[in-house]
Design a protein around this motif. Structure first.
Motif, short mmCIF file in Angstrom:
data_model
loop_
_atom_site.label_atom_id
_atom_site.label_comp_id
_atom_site.label_asym_id
_atom_site.label_seq_id
_atom_site.Cartn_x
_atom_site.Cartn_y
_atom_site.Cartn_z
N LYS A 233 0.83 -1.20 0.00
CA LYS A 233 0.00 0.00 0.00
C LYS A 233 0.87 1.25 0.00
O LYS A 233 1.84 1.32 0.76
CB LYS A 233 -0.92 0.01 1.23
N PRO A 234 0.51 2.20 -0.84
CA PRO A 234 -0.52 2.15 -1.89
C PRO A 234 -0.06 1.31 -3.07
O PRO A 234 1.12 1.32 -3.43
CB PRO A 234 -0.67 3.62 -2.30
N ALA A 235 -1.01 0.60 -3.64
CA ALA A 235 -0.70 -0.28 -4.76
C ALA A 235 -0.47 0.55 -6.03
O ALA A 235 -1.14 1.56 -6.26
CB ALA A 235 -1.85 -1.25 -4.99
N ILE A 236 0.48 0.11 -6.84
CA ILE A 236 0.70 0.77 -8.14
C ILE A 236 0.42 -0.20 -9.30
O ILE A 236 0.64 0.15 -10.46
CB ILE A 236 2.12 1.33 -8.25
N VAL A 237 -0.04 -1.40 -8.97
CA VAL A 237 -0.45 -2.36 -9.99
C VAL A 237 -1.95 -2.61 -9.81
O VAL A 237 -2.37 -3.08 -8.75
CB VAL A 237 0.32 -3.68 -9.86
N PRO A 238 -2.77 -2.29 -10.80
CA PRO A 238 -4.22 -2.47 -10.67
C PRO A 238 -4.60 -3.92 -10.42
O PRO A 238 -3.95 -4.85 -10.91
CB PRO A 238 -4.76 -1.99 -12.02
N GLU A 239 -5.66 -4.14 -9.66
CA GLU A 239 -6.17 -5.49 -9.44
C GLU A 239 -6.89 -6.03 -10.66
O GLU A 239 -6.82 -7.22 -10.96
CB GLU A 239 -7.12 -5.50 -8.22
N ASP A 240 -7.60 -5.17 -11.36
CA ASP A 240 -8.32 -5.60 -12.56
C ASP A 240 -7.32 -6.12 -13.60
O ASP A 240 -6.36 -5.43 -13.95
CB ASP A 240 -9.10 -4.42 -13.15
N PRO A 241 -7.52 -7.35 -14.10
CA PRO A 241 -6.54 -7.94 -15.02
C PRO A 241 -6.28 -7.13 -16.28
O PRO A 241 -5.14 -7.06 -16.75
CB PRO A 241 -7.15 -9.31 -15.35
N ILE A 242 -7.33 -6.53 -16.83
CA ILE A 242 -7.15 -5.73 -18.05
C ILE A 242 -6.34 -4.48 -17.74
O ILE A 242 -5.37 -4.15 -18.44
CB ILE A 242 -8.51 -5.35 -18.67
N LYS A 243 -6.71 -3.77 -16.67
CA LYS A 243 -5.98 -2.56 -16.31
C LYS A 243 -4.54 -2.89 -15.92
O LYS A 243 -3.62 -2.12 -16.22
CB LYS A 243 -6.69 -1.83 -15.17
N GLY B 107 -6.74 5.05 -15.80
CA GLY B 107 -7.74 5.43 -14.82
C GLY B 107 -7.30 6.57 -13.93
O GLY B 107 -6.46 7.40 -14.32
N ASP B 108 -7.82 6.58 -12.73
CA ASP B 108 -7.61 7.71 -11.81
C ASP B 108 -6.63 7.40 -10.68
O ASP B 108 -6.50 8.21 -9.75
CB ASP B 108 -8.95 8.15 -11.21
N GLU B 109 -5.99 6.23 -10.75
CA GLU B 109 -5.01 5.87 -9.72
C GLU B 109 -3.61 5.79 -10.34
O GLU B 109 -3.46 5.43 -11.51
CB GLU B 109 -5.37 4.52 -9.09
N ILE B 110 -2.61 6.14 -9.56
CA ILE B 110 -1.22 6.04 -10.02
C ILE B 110 -0.87 4.58 -10.24
O ILE B 110 -1.15 3.73 -9.40
CB ILE B 110 -0.27 6.66 -8.99
N THR B 111 -0.24 4.30 -11.37
CA THR B 111 0.18 2.92 -11.67
C THR B 111 1.64 2.91 -12.09
O THR B 111 2.29 3.95 -12.24
CB THR B 111 -0.66 2.31 -12.82
N ILE B 112 2.13 1.70 -12.31
CA ILE B 112 3.49 1.50 -12.78
C ILE B 112 3.75 2.26 -14.08
O ILE B 112 4.87 2.71 -14.35
CB ILE B 112 3.76 -0.02 -12.95
N ALA B 113 2.72 2.46 -14.89
CA ALA B 113 2.88 3.22 -16.13
C ALA B 113 3.31 4.65 -15.85
O ALA B 113 4.22 5.19 -16.49
CB ALA B 113 1.57 3.20 -16.92
#
Length: 223
Positions: free
Chosen positions: A88-98, A162-168
């Motif tokens: 936490k906070p996660a930077i890899v989405p749980e949704d497989p597509i995202k 989306g609206d959350e920070i990710t590895i991208a």
């Protein structure tokens, strides 16, 4: 693996290394305390070529991330470790597509763009012709960002996916430094620019910026 929490991790980094910068962003996002050890990629022919550093990373590249007696290398592998140990906070989405979209965008930068313009490539090209070096780097950064812009138009919310920070996002922001360095026309990438502008206002991204790192030269230091 949780015994590794007993040791303060050490990040071997260079202030303007894109790969090191990615790791610094994630460390800041997750609030991980660590020791910073600078590896100057230019001084004395490159400190990454020293026997001491090669013992940590035989590839002679930064970053290296050391926990106890374990040295991890390659920025995405280090980030995967941090995601597992500090979820936490996660930077890899749980949704497989995202999740797949975020990883695809990240690797577009880390595999398809940045390695073609890194320090090793720059040194080789510089020996041939300075003008060709500039054109080479500008071409491949432009090519990578053109692809990113097209892809992100279907995935972006506030950030790349989306609206959350990710590895991208973690991989995208450092690429702007290289784009500016080689005079890439960023007006062609309005979605990327909007995302980077939003991310750059966040405390973790400010803390990871090259201009505030311990090894940043005084003339380039941010106030």
């Amino acid at each position: 693996m949780y015994f590794l929490f007993l040791f303060q991790p050490i990040l071997y980094s260079y202030f303007r290394s894109s790969a090191s910068w990615r790791v610094r962003i994630v460390l800041a996002l997750k609030g991980v305390d660590y020791e910073y050890k600078a590896v100057n990629l230019v001084k004395d022919g490159g400190q990454q070529h020293s026997e001491e550093f090669k013992a940590l990373n035989p590839m002679e590249q930064v970053p290296a991330f050391v926990i106890g007696e374990t040295a991890l290398t390659q920025s995405l592998a280090i980030i995967d470790y941090l995601e597992d140990v500090y979820p936490k906070p996660a930077i890899v989405p749980e949704d497989p597509i995202k999740k797949a979209q975020a990883r695809s965008l990240a690797e577009l930068i880390t595999s398809g763009t940045q390695p073609l313009t890194n320090t090793t490539v720059n040194k080789l090209l510089h020996k041939e012709n300075e003008t060709n070096r500039q054109e080479w780097c500008r071409y491949y950064i432009d090519k990578g960002l053109t692809a990113y812009e097209k892809m992100v138009q279907s995935t972006a919310g506030k950030y790349s996916v989306g609206d959350e920070i990710t590895i991208a996002d973690v991989c995208l922001v450092p690429q702007l430094y290289n784009a500016q360095r080689f005079k890439v026309d960023m007006t062609k990438f309005p979605t990327i620019t909007r995302i980077i502008d939003a991310l750059s206002e966040l405390p973790a991204f400010k803390a990871a910026d090259p201009g505030v790192q311990p090894d940043c030269p005084e003339e380039l230091r941010k106030q």
